[in-house]
Design a protein around this motif. Structure first.
Motif, PDB file in Angstrom:
ATOM      1  N   LYS A  93       0.827  -1.207   0.000  1.00 22.94           N
ATOM      2  CA  LYS A  93       0.000   0.000   0.000  1.00 22.94           C
ATOM      3  C   LYS A  93       0.862   1.257   0.000  1.00 22.94           C
ATOM      4  O   LYS A  93       0.565   2.231  -0.682  1.00 22.94           O
ATOM      5  N   ASN A  94       1.894   1.216   0.841  1.00 18.79           N
ATOM      6  CA  ASN A  94       2.730   2.402   1.037  1.00 18.79           C
ATOM      7  C   ASN A  94       4.184   2.015   1.243  1.00 18.79           C
ATOM      8  O   ASN A  94       4.484   0.934   1.764  1.00 18.79           O
ATOM      9  N   LEU A 122       7.234   3.363   3.424  1.00 17.94           N
ATOM     10  CA  LEU A 122       7.408   4.181   4.616  1.00 17.94           C
ATOM     11  C   LEU A 122       8.879   4.245   5.012  1.00 17.94           C
ATOM     12  O   LEU A 122       9.684   3.431   4.564  1.00 17.94           O
ATOM     13  N   GLU A 125       5.995   8.961   4.572  1.00 19.48           N
ATOM     14  CA  GLU A 125       5.476   8.221   3.417  1.00 19.48           C
ATOM     15  C   GLU A 125       6.274   8.660   2.190  1.00 19.48           C
ATOM     16  O   GLU A 125       6.526   9.859   2.012  1.00 19.48           O
ATOM     17  N   GLU A 164       6.723   8.550  -2.032  1.00 20.17           N
ATOM     18  CA  GLU A 164       6.154   8.267  -3.339  1.00 20.17           C
ATOM     19  C   GLU A 164       7.295   8.226  -4.344  1.00 20.17           C
ATOM     20  O   GLU A 164       8.099   9.160  -4.421  1.00 20.17           O
ATOM     21  N   ALA A 213       3.239  10.555   7.678  1.00 20.92           N
ATOM     22  CA  ALA A 213       2.656   9.622   6.717  1.00 20.92           C
ATOM     23  C   ALA A 213       1.141   9.558   6.915  1.00 20.92           C
ATOM     24  O   ALA A 213       0.652   9.603   8.040  1.00 20.92           O
ATOM     25  N   ILE A 225      -1.220   7.430   7.287  1.00 20.39           N
ATOM     26  CA  ILE A 225      -1.513   6.043   7.635  1.00 20.39           C
ATOM     27  C   ILE A 225      -2.183   5.991   8.995  1.00 20.39           C
ATOM     28  O   ILE A 225      -2.141   6.967   9.755  1.00 20.39           O
TER      29      ILE A 225
END
Length: 391
Positions: A186-187, A189, A208, A210, A225, A227
């Motif tokens: 999903k991410n 980190l 987080e 990208e 992040a 989350i």
């Protein structure tokens, strides 16, 4: 020992942008610094008290440099560890230690260490070269798809490739490598852990990341992040577990995946200031660079909490441009409130080369993210067109 306004000398192996930003902190405290780097155009050549051009992998060069300083640290892992062993044996404090660097410098050894210490990570296999990797594919010990990584020397997306078929192997060098399971996530980190020579330990908030889909480079770092608190707590705990296992002094950046079923797996670590912590210069009470200096000199660590939401945008060379660098539209982004650009001082650009970064701070995370997108779409790192020849 008196570190400030004295004859004390801190040595830094590596003179890239991380070294340059470390020097901002040593200048604030009037700490003498010597820097060793193979390039005479290294960004950290300005701002230090003494710059020395030489190979970081040459035993004699690193050893002789170490004899000139009172404490030695790094801004890049790829250094001659035998020279560091000798210097440490002779009493020079080196942070992180060569023992820690040996565990991290080779990605195969690093992954083995994570597994040995029960730190959650993806499954992997180590190979001496492509022939052994192909043999494992042939006998079904290894299956596509997987993530190929060079065991040594990878950086900024180099030395990493997702392999989906035999065609992808044709582009790989025949070197020591690892193959990791390709993890749906999903991410991505990261948590930076600061550990002082006096034993104090603290962490920065979970960020987080990208990534650019082609270059495999971080485009945005977002703090905090976006989350759930439960995932953030889990990431912090795993980062601290990882830091304790490596027993480093200085910073340890722990990169992680949040999987589709909310496991947190360590991807890899870096024992130094890290791209994922650049936001901290503006957004945190104490930047990662200040805390690295505090840690290696044994001072109390500074507050790692954020003052405001922060986003970092990497500035990399545009595709199709190579040559003397030009930062197009930088004046436009400088006019936006809360935007601070950092130019690393590299004179030549090439596709995807890290040339700088921009930090965006704003009380509203969603607004900060919108501004980050505007910055990314506005500023372009291009090469200047050649001047017409005079006749």
């Amino acid at each position: 020992m008196n570190f400030f306004s004295s004859e004390f000398r801190l040595g830094i192996l590596g003179g890239g942008q991380l070294g340059k930003m470390l020097l901002t902190e040593t200048q604030k405290l009037d700490i003498q610094t010597l820097v060793l780097d193979p390039s005479e155009e290294a960004p950290a050549r300005v701002g230090c008290n003494g710059f020395y051009k030489g190979s970081l992998l040459d035993y004699d060069t690193v050893y002789q440099f170490g004899k000139m300083v009172h404490v030695l640290t790094i801004e890049i892992e790829n250094v001659n560890l035998d020279a560091l062993d000798k210097l440490e044996e002779e009493g020079l404090p080196i942070f992180p230690s060569p023992k820690t660097l040996r565990l991290i410098q080779n990605k195969g050894k690093q992954k083995d260490f994570l597994v040995k210490n029960n730190i959650p990570t993806s499954k992997h296999l180590r190979f001496v070269g492509l022939d052994e990797l192909r043999e494992n594919l042939a006998n079904d010990t290894l299956d596509f798809p997987f993530v190929w990584k060079a065991a040594q020397g990878g950086y900024d997306g180099n030395g990493v490739k997702i392999c989906k078929s035999s065609m992808d192997l044709m582009e790989l060098p025949d070197i020591e490598c690892i193959a990791e399971d390709l993890i749906p996530f999903k991410n991505e980190l990261a948590v930076i852990v600061a550990r002082s020579a006096n034993g104090q330990v603290t962490t920065y908030p979970v960020v987080e990341m990208e990534f650019h889909p082609e270059a495999n480079q971080v485009e945005y770092v977002i703090c905090p992040a976006r989350i759930d608190e439960e995932i953030a707590q889990k990431a912090q705990e795993i980062a601290l577990q990882t830091s304790e296992a490596f027993n480093h002094v200085g910073l340890l950046a722990v990169e992680m995946f949040q999987t589709m079923n909310d496991e947190v797996l360590v991807n890899e670590v870096a024992p130094r200031p890290h791209n994922s912590g650049h936001y901290s210069i503006e957004a945190s009470y104490t930047s990662q660079f200040e805390n690295h200096i505090r840690a290696v000199l044994g001072f109390p660590l500074g507050n790692t909490s954020s003052k405001v939401a922060g986003i970092m945008v990497n500035l990399v060379g545009e595709e199709g441009f190579t040559g003397p660098v030009y930062y197009q539209n930088i004046d436009k982004v400088m006019a936006i409130p809360g935007v601070t650009p950092y130019i690393y001082g590299k004179k030549e650009t090439r596709p995807f080369r890290k040339m700088g970064h921009v930090t965006i701070v704003n009380p509203d995370m969603e607004e900060a993210r919108k501004i980050a997108e505007e910055v990314k779409n506005s500023i372009k790192v291009i090469g200047l067109p050649p001047r017409p020849q005079q006749t």
